[in-house]
Structures are given as structure tokens and as C-alpha cells.
Design a protein around this motif. Structure first.
Motif, PDB file in Angstrom:
ATOM      1  N   GLU A   1      28.774  11.511 -19.027  1.00 29.25           N
ATOM      2  CA  GLU A   1      29.843  11.209 -19.985  1.00 29.25           C
ATOM      3  C   GLU A   1      30.827  12.382 -20.060  1.00 29.25           C
TER       4      GLU A   1
ATOM      5  N   TYR B   1      33.399  27.175 -26.817  1.00 30.38           N
ATOM      6  CA  TYR B   1      33.822  25.923 -26.191  1.00 30.38           C
ATOM      7  C   TYR B   1      33.818  26.058 -24.670  1.00 30.38           C
TER       8      TYR B   1
ATOM      9  N   TYR C   1      30.318  25.810 -23.598  1.00 34.36           N
ATOM     10  CA  TYR C   1      29.883  24.418 -23.692  1.00 34.36           C
ATOM     11  C   TYR C   1      30.361  23.625 -22.478  1.00 34.36           C
ATOM     12  N   LEU C   2      31.623  23.788 -22.100  1.00 31.70           N
ATOM     13  CA  LEU C   2      32.150  23.060 -20.938  1.00 31.70           C
ATOM     14  C   LEU C   2      31.406  23.443 -19.666  1.00 31.70           C
TER      15      LEU C   2
ATOM     16  N   PRO D   1      32.985  15.374 -21.607  1.00 31.51           N
ATOM     17  CA  PRO D   1      32.663  16.349 -22.650  1.00 31.51           C
ATOM     18  C   PRO D   1      33.496  16.091 -23.903  1.00 31.51           C
TER      19      PRO D   1
ATOM     20  N   HIS E   1      26.006  16.123 -16.798  1.00 30.45           N
ATOM     21  CA  HIS E   1      26.208  15.010 -17.719  1.00 30.45           C
ATOM     22  C   HIS E   1      27.215  14.023 -17.130  1.00 30.45           C
TER      23      HIS E   1
ATOM     24  N   HIS F   1      28.309  24.582 -19.441  1.00 28.42           N
ATOM     25  CA  HIS F   1      26.975  23.988 -19.523  1.00 28.42           C
ATOM     26  C   HIS F   1      27.034  22.491 -19.239  1.00 28.42           C
ATOM     27  N   HIS F   2      27.992  21.819 -19.821  1.00 26.77           N
ATOM     28  CA  HIS F   2      28.153  20.371 -19.629  1.00 26.77           C
ATOM     29  C   HIS F   2      28.332  20.054 -18.153  1.00 26.77           C
ATOM     30  N   ARG F   3      29.157  20.834 -17.498  1.00 25.24           N
ATOM     31  CA  ARG F   3      29.430  20.647 -16.067  1.00 25.24           C
ATOM     32  C   ARG F   3      28.184  20.935 -15.230  1.00 25.24           C
TER      33      ARG F   3
ATOM     34  N   PHE G   1      34.282  19.383 -30.518  1.00 21.18           N
ATOM     35  CA  PHE G   1      33.262  20.415 -30.365  1.00 21.18           C
ATOM     36  C   PHE G   1      33.170  21.282 -31.615  1.00 21.18           C
TER      37      PHE G   1
END
Length: 68
Positions: free
Chosen positions: A43, A29, A32-33, A45, A41, A35-37, A51
Motif C-alpha cells: 500500500e 517522516y 518512516y518512508l 505510505p 509494503h 522503512h516503508h520502502r 504520519f
């Protein structure tokens, strides 16, 4: 054992625990955060609960070689 010795043992144990958590996927997780940052993106997370549910669902619908 001296306080320095205890601190070294504790530090080694924490490092081992982090490594083991990484091997087991416990840090997925957080990855993932990050990568998202970094991917920019727009939207929000997924929550941690969303998740893990999504990850489990994807693994169930597309099983691949894993240890267990």
C-alpha cells in the motif's frame, strides 16, 4: 575569512542542524518512508500530514517518558 573558511563553517552548521533535527525527531517522516520502502509494503505510505497526526495520536493515547 576566506571562501574556504566560510564553506567549512557553513558545512559544520548544516551538520549540526541535521544532528539537532534528528535528536528532535524532525527526520521521523523520512525514516518512516525508508522503512516503508525497505519493508516491501504494497500500500501507499501515509502522507506527511497523516504520519504526524498518527504519531501524535499514538503518543497521546500511550504516553511514555519523553522530555516535554
Amino acid at each position: 575569512m576566506t571562501s574556504t573558511g566560510i564553506a567549512l563553517v557553513a558545512s559544520g552548521f548544516r551538520g549540526f542542524a541535521r544532528h539537532l533535527g534528528g535528536v528532535m525527531g524532525a527526520d521521523a517522516y523520512a525514516k518512516y518512508l525508508e522503512h516503508h520502502r525497505s519493508a516491501g509494503h504494497q500500500e501507499a505510505p501515509m502522507s506527511e500530514r497523516e504520519f504526524w497526526r498518527d504519531r501524535t495520536d499514538r503518543q497521546d493515547t500511550n504516553p511514555q517518558g519523553r522530555c516535554c
